[in-house]
Design an enzyme around this catalytic site. Structure first.
Site, PDB file in Angstrom:
ATOM      1  N   SER A 187       0.810  -1.205   0.000  1.00 23.40           N
ATOM      2  CA  SER A 187       0.000   0.000   0.000  1.00 23.40           C
ATOM      3  C   SER A 187       0.856   1.273   0.000  1.00 23.40           C
ATOM      4  O   SER A 187       1.584   1.517  -0.955  1.00 23.40           O
ATOM      5  CB  SER A 187      -0.946  -0.044   1.205  1.00 23.40           C
ATOM      6  OG  SER A 187      -1.867   1.000   1.158  1.00 23.40           O
ATOM      7  N   ASP A 356      -9.913  -5.519  -3.345  1.00 19.66           N
ATOM      8  CA  ASP A 356      -9.284  -4.301  -2.822  1.00 19.66           C
ATOM      9  C   ASP A 356     -10.259  -3.127  -2.897  1.00 19.66           C
ATOM     10  O   ASP A 356     -10.940  -2.947  -3.900  1.00 19.66           O
ATOM     11  CB  ASP A 356      -8.019  -4.000  -3.640  1.00 19.66           C
ATOM     12  CG  ASP A 356      -7.061  -3.066  -2.934  1.00 19.66           C
ATOM     13  OD1 ASP A 356      -7.498  -1.976  -2.513  1.00 19.66           O
ATOM     14  OD2 ASP A 356      -5.877  -3.416  -2.799  1.00 19.66           O
ATOM     15  N   HIS A 394      -7.448  -5.572   0.181  1.00 20.73           N
ATOM     16  CA  HIS A 394      -6.269  -4.708   0.313  1.00 20.73           C
ATOM     17  C   HIS A 394      -5.280  -5.221   1.367  1.00 20.73           C
ATOM     18  O   HIS A 394      -4.069  -5.180   1.170  1.00 20.73           O
ATOM     19  CB  HIS A 394      -6.725  -3.292   0.678  1.00 20.73           C
ATOM     20  CG  HIS A 394      -5.640  -2.276   0.568  1.00 20.73           C
ATOM     21  ND1 HIS A 394      -5.131  -1.866  -0.642  1.00 20.73           N
ATOM     22  CD2 HIS A 394      -4.934  -1.593   1.513  1.00 20.73           C
ATOM     23  CE1 HIS A 394      -4.177  -0.973  -0.438  1.00 20.73           C
ATOM     24  NE2 HIS A 394      -4.033  -0.783   0.855  1.00 20.73           N
TER      25      HIS A 394
END
Ligand SMILES: *[C@@H]1O[C@H](CO)[C@@H](O)[C@H](O)[C@H]1NC(C)=O
Ligand SMILES: *[C@@H]1O[C@H](CO)[C@@H](O)[C@H](O)[C@H]1NC(C)=O
Length: 424
Positions: A187, A356, A394
């Protein structure tokens, strides 16, 4: 007589060898959290609430702590995980792991055997865990205190240039393996390396062998409620700053303790929060519920939230937008400059999941298309598997149930086939 004696010995042993606070804090079904102290589906997980070094040691590894001072005075604490055979990190290829938003190095160590840090050490790598400024492990500064507003006045550009560069140089220096380091980011950890590598391509090439980007973020393609938050992000951020608020969750321990306190009574509510910050949860294990909230969230600078919002709203991978006048001062132009991903020539592997909340295959493809790398690849995790119950969100890139088979085996192939250290 003998069985009774043995039973007594056993009892004596358990009562002397175990410390008092072994309260159940992990349950294999959400509803059991309500009766966790008596449920047979619950147990005590010592990693709940533990620090990165505590978890590393408890899982049977050694740990070194290294201070890294950035050029703008922040003192970061990064960790090195030492293999079970003492002193055997010598001459192993270094892997540097960089965490995402609202997390810290705990992300790589809190799910026991499923943790990436241990998997990589067992695979023969010299593993280093970064901690960006402002996270609980990296809160010192040469002159500023965290109670100074100025301490929190950093955005993504600043951290990319200072923290990433200082930490990677430290790893290169300590290992003597400059040019062979593999960077694995999740991320924000991917955003930062893309920024740094686009801004300083030669220095990055001097340090790194390649980049593995998990849930990569340079461009967004978010779910509607995230889109909404990002749309109002810049004005919301401005209002917060006007109120003297520069950081979300400055004292994360308080919030974590609150969540750990309420989650046993409201496990579905807490699971819903995990869903809101991750995406669909087929790979989330109920037994990680309290564990997750004992390591998440950590602090997040408001300026970074503003910058991510600006990037989404402008649909550009760009520097912080200060507004026309200050942009002219900072950049010599009235709009923020875009990062040129074409400058990145290192091998880059982009791994994402379809659940995600921030990105889709489409936004990952945009990164891929712009990268200047000769060796580059996109992998949807799990590869060649479209079963609903196996898809990643995610954050599954550090907590998924099947993370070892679905992710680590793919990463291991990438590293062994394409990212061998220099001189081998
Ligand atoms: C590590 O840093 C020290 C101090 O800056 C420097 O003297 C040394 O040469 C460096 N070592 C390596 C292997 O880069
Ligand atoms: C995923 O993990 C679960 C629990 O460990 C296991 O039962 C299942 O077989 C795994 N699935 C795959 C596809 O490996």
């Amino acid at each position: 007589m003998l069985p009774v004696l043995m039973l007594l010995i056993c009892l004596a042993q358990t009562s002397t060898s175990s410390p008092v606070n072994l309260e159940n804090n992990a349950c294999s079904h959400l509803l059991d959290y309500r009766v966790k102290s008596i449920s047979r589906n619950c147990y005590h997980n010592p990693d709940v609430g533990a620090t990165t070094p505590e978890m590393i040691k408890r899982n049977g590894y050694g740990v070194e702590s290294h201070d890294v001072t950035t050029d703008d005075g922040y003192i970061l604490q990064i960790y090195r995980v030492i293999s079970k055979q003492a002193g055997s990190n010598e001459k192993k290829q270094p892997v540097y792991l960089e965490h995402g938003i609202l997390l810290d190095s705990d992300a790589w160590t809190f799910v026991g055997e499923r943790s990436l840090a241990y998997s990589l050490v067992d695979d023969g790598y010299d593993v280093w865990l970064g901690n960006q400024r402002g996270t609980p492990y990296s809160r010192r500064h040469e002159t500023l205190k965290t109670t100074d507003l100025e301490y929190w006045d950093y955005n993504l550009d600043t951290v990319a240039v200072y923290d990433i560069s200082a930490s990677l140089n430290k790893v290169a220096n300590e290992t003597g393996m400059e040019g062979s380091i593999i960077y694995i980011g999740h991320s924000r950890g991917t955003t930062l390396i893309f920024m740094y590598a686009a801004e300083y391509p030669e220095e990055t090439e001097r340090l790194l062998k390649g980049i593995i980007a998990l849930s990569p973020i340079a461009f967004f393609n978010p779910k509607p409620y995230i889109e909404f938050l990002l749309t109002i992000g810049p004005s919301l951020g401005k209002s917060l700053k006007a109120l003297g608020i520069r950081v979300f969750f400055q004292y994360p321990t308080i919030l974590k303790q609150f969540l750990e306190f309420i989650c046993p009574s409201f496990p579905y509510f807490c699971e819903f929060i995990v869903f809101l910050v991750s995406g669909k949860l087929p790979q989330f294990m109920p037994e990680d519920l309290l564990n997750f909230f004992s390591h998440f969230p950590t602090s997040w600078a408001v300026n970074q939230a503003i910058q991510y919002s600006q990037m989404n709203n402008a649909d550009k991978f760009q520097k912080f937008d200060y507004g026309k006048t200050k942009n002219l001062e900072e950049y010599g132009q009235d709009t923020p400059p875009e990062y040129d991903l074409g400058k990145i020539k290192l091998p880059v592997y982009l791994l994402y999941g379809v659940n995600d909340i921030f990105i889709t295959g489409k936004s990952v493809k945009r990164v891929y298309d712009q990268l200047g790398s000769e060796k580059k690849q996109i992998l949807k995790i799990p590869v060649d598997n479209d079963k609903k119950e196996d898809q990643f969100n995610h954050n599954d890139f550090f907590y998924a149930k099947n993370i070892t088979t679905f992710l680590y085996e793919e990463m291991s192939k990438i590293m062994k086939d394409n990212l061998q250290p220099n001189g081998q």
